[in-house]
Design an enzyme around this catalytic site. Structure first.
Site, PDB file in Angstrom:
ATOM      1  N   GLY A  10      -0.703  -6.318  -1.281  1.00 60.43           N
ATOM      2  CA  GLY A  10      -1.013  -6.110   0.140  1.00 60.43           C
ATOM      3  C   GLY A  10      -2.329  -6.813   0.434  1.00 60.43           C
ATOM      4  O   GLY A  10      -3.360  -6.432  -0.110  1.00 60.43           O
ATOM      5  N   ALA A  11      -2.260  -7.848   1.263  1.00 61.12           N
ATOM      6  CA  ALA A  11      -3.471  -8.633   1.579  1.00 61.12           C
ATOM      7  C   ALA A  11      -3.851  -8.429   3.045  1.00 61.12           C
ATOM      8  O   ALA A  11      -4.300  -9.352   3.727  1.00 61.12           O
ATOM      9  CB  ALA A  11      -3.206 -10.117   1.300  1.00 61.12           C
ATOM     10  N   GLY A  12      -3.666  -7.212   3.492  1.00 57.91           N
ATOM     11  CA  GLY A  12      -3.994  -6.920   4.895  1.00 57.91           C
ATOM     12  C   GLY A  12      -5.435  -6.483   5.055  1.00 57.91           C
ATOM     13  O   GLY A  12      -6.317  -6.913   4.295  1.00 57.91           O
ATOM     14  N   ILE A  14      -7.068  -3.636   4.425  1.00 57.45           N
ATOM     15  CA  ILE A  14      -7.691  -3.017   3.247  1.00 57.45           C
ATOM     16  C   ILE A  14      -7.683  -3.983   2.067  1.00 57.45           C
ATOM     17  O   ILE A  14      -8.681  -4.123   1.346  1.00 57.45           O
ATOM     18  CB  ILE A  14      -6.975  -1.706   2.871  1.00 57.45           C
ATOM     19  CG1 ILE A  14      -7.052  -0.706   4.031  1.00 57.45           C
ATOM     20  CG2 ILE A  14      -7.586  -1.087   1.609  1.00 57.45           C
ATOM     21  CD1 ILE A  14      -6.309   0.583   3.782  1.00 57.45           C
ATOM     22  N   ASN A  96       7.767   2.513   4.940  1.00 54.50           N
ATOM     23  CA  ASN A  96       6.894   2.255   3.776  1.00 54.50           C
ATOM     24  C   ASN A  96       7.564   2.658   2.469  1.00 54.50           C
ATOM     25  O   ASN A  96       7.242   2.123   1.405  1.00 54.50           O
ATOM     26  CB  ASN A  96       5.552   2.956   3.972  1.00 54.50           C
ATOM     27  CG  ASN A  96       4.673   2.187   4.960  1.00 54.50           C
ATOM     28  OD1 ASN A  96       5.048   1.106   5.436  1.00 54.50           O
ATOM     29  ND2 ASN A  96       3.513   2.743   5.281  1.00 54.50           N
ATOM     30  N   ASN A 121       0.249   4.764   3.171  1.00 58.06           N
ATOM     31  CA  ASN A 121       0.633   6.065   3.735  1.00 58.06           C
ATOM     32  C   ASN A 121       2.145   6.158   3.959  1.00 58.06           C
ATOM     33  O   ASN A 121       2.798   5.118   4.086  1.00 58.06           O
ATOM     34  CB  ASN A 121      -0.061   6.252   5.096  1.00 58.06           C
ATOM     35  CG  ASN A 121      -1.409   6.935   4.966  1.00 58.06           C
ATOM     36  OD1 ASN A 121      -1.593   7.801   4.124  1.00 58.06           O
ATOM     37  ND2 ASN A 121      -2.351   6.535   5.794  1.00 58.06           N
ATOM     38  N   ARG A 152     -16.035  11.071   3.820  1.00 58.27           N
ATOM     39  CA  ARG A 152     -16.193  11.368   5.250  1.00 58.27           C
ATOM     40  C   ARG A 152     -16.917  12.698   5.418  1.00 58.27           C
ATOM     41  O   ARG A 152     -17.858  12.849   6.198  1.00 58.27           O
ATOM     42  CB  ARG A 152     -14.824  11.394   5.948  1.00 58.27           C
ATOM     43  CG  ARG A 152     -14.232  10.017   6.120  1.00 58.27           C
ATOM     44  CD  ARG A 152     -12.757  10.017   6.474  1.00 58.27           C
ATOM     45  NE  ARG A 152     -12.347   8.689   6.967  1.00 58.27           N
ATOM     46  CZ  ARG A 152     -11.079   8.302   7.106  1.00 58.27           C
ATOM     47  NH1 ARG A 152     -10.081   9.152   6.799  1.00 58.27           N
ATOM     48  NH2 ARG A 152     -10.784   7.094   7.542  1.00 58.27           N
ATOM     49  N   HIS A 176      -3.069  14.369   1.974  1.00 57.40           N
ATOM     50  CA  HIS A 176      -3.879  13.466   2.808  1.00 57.40           C
ATOM     51  C   HIS A 176      -3.329  13.515   4.225  1.00 57.40           C
ATOM     52  O   HIS A 176      -2.555  12.676   4.635  1.00 57.40           O
ATOM     53  CB  HIS A 176      -3.832  12.045   2.266  1.00 57.40           C
ATOM     54  CG  HIS A 176      -4.662  11.094   3.052  1.00 57.40           C
ATOM     55  ND1 HIS A 176      -5.985  11.337   3.371  1.00 57.40           N
ATOM     56  CD2 HIS A 176      -4.366   9.897   3.597  1.00 57.40           C
ATOM     57  CE1 HIS A 176      -6.456  10.336   4.071  1.00 57.40           C
ATOM     58  NE2 HIS A 176      -5.501   9.446   4.228  1.00 57.40           N
TER      59      HIS A 176
END
Ligand code: TXD
Length: 309
Positions: A10-12, A14, A96, A121, A152, A176
């Protein structure tokens, strides 16, 4: 001696930050994979050309060919669709899941000995799906969520008390999603439980903001979800494995009876070292915390039980 290879599937949003962070910290050579032609190659080249500025000798390549991830020590998976405003993480399940089946099949073929960190996710379901399809040992597959959710929580506590985040520890367990369980009683500032330092109403507001923090960013960005903080969190997990740091990091880990849960991936404090998920730390939960953990698990279980693998 073979060089350490970190494969990023995944090179998006993130994936790009993951590649930059792993390379800049010289955690290993980075292979950035995506199904979209040009994106992994372009992002890899951009990062590679910047590394001389930060004196990193890491090698970063982009590819659309799974063969290039061969023998990776670590695989971090962000492949999949991200949320848009109004979407829940669970809304991403069907699409997904198909992507994760494809990814798991290829990772099994080309990097069967890797430590795998799932980011996509709905996180808890994606971790389960990857492990089922790949057949990897359960302690070599985990999910990145609790490190981000805890970060967070730590940030909001540090902001409230105007102290260094270095003085703040926090644990967020469970799934999550909105049912995650920030464990205020085990979260500390300078070693003192936050429950003794922040008024209950303010602490409850911080807990609620932590649960909704992902959605808060989705609503602001409108075109996607958080990407720097998830990447930093996943890199911390990979680093703990690669350097055998044995950090205790909350992550989606396979539970074998801990917290009364067996056979599912749920967020729990885990020791991450060269053996992967080496141990689950079982904190004593009071009745209220146990109820919240059970409720969170039930949500995860309902989601996972929808998956027919
Ligand atoms: O805390 C957490 N775990 C979450 C995870 C925090 C934030 C984002 N969360 C999820 O991570 C998010 O809901 C997504 O499911 C993933 C990735 O988020 P990102 O923001 O990086 O999404 P992008 O930018 O859409 O990137 C996804 C890439 C994109 O380049 C696609 O072309 C690629 O995934 N993609 C694939 N790669 C490999 N193989 C297949 N089949 C594939 N399909 C799409």
């Amino acid at each position: 001696m073979t060089r350490t290879k970190i494969a990023l599937i995944g090179a998006g949003n993130i994936g790009g930050v993951l590649a930059q962070q792993c390379a800049q910290r010289e955690l290993g050579d980075v292979v950035l994979f995506d199904v979209v032609s040009g994106v992994p190659q372009g992002k890899a080249l951009d990062i590679q050309e910047g590394l001389p500025v930060v004196n990193s000798d890491a090698r970063v390549t982009g590819t659309n060919d799974y063969k290039d991830i061969q023998n990776a020590s670590v695989v971090i998976i962000t492949a999949g669709l991200a949320r848009k405003p109004g979407m829940s993480r669970d809304d991403l399940l069907n699409k997904n899941l198909e992507i994760m089946k494809d990814v798991a099949t290829n990772v099994k073929q080309w990097a069967p000995k890797a430590f795998v960190v799932i980011v996509s996710n709905p996180l808890d379901a994606m971790v389960y799906a990857f492990q089922k399809v790949s057949g990897f040992e359960t302690n070599k597959v985990c999910g990145m969520a609790g490190v981000l959710d805890s970060a967070r929580f730590r940030f909001f506590v540090a902001q409230e008390l105007n102290v260094s985040i270095k003085e703040v520890t926090a644990y967020v367990l469970g799934g999550h999603g909105d049912t995650m369980v920030p464990l205020a009683r085990y979260s500390t500032v300078g070693g003192v439980p936050v429950t003794e330092l922040i008024a209950t109403d303010k602490l409850n507001n911080i807990i609620e903001r932590t649960k909704k923090a992902g959605g808060e960013i989705v609503d602001l960005l409108k075109t996607g979800s958080a990407f720097v903080s998830p990447a930093l969190s996943a890199v911390a997990m990979a680093e703990s494995y690669l350097k055998d740091q044995k950090q205790i990091l909350p992550c989606a880990a396979y539970l074998n009876g801990e917290y009364g849960i067996r056979g599912y991936y749920v967020g729990a404090p885990a020791v991450i070292g060269a053996g992967g998920i080496e141990k689950i730390m079982e904190f004593k939960l009071n009745a209220d915390e146990k109820r919240l953990m059970d409720e969170s698990f039930q949500h995860v279980k309902t989601l996972i039980d929808q998956i027919k693998l």
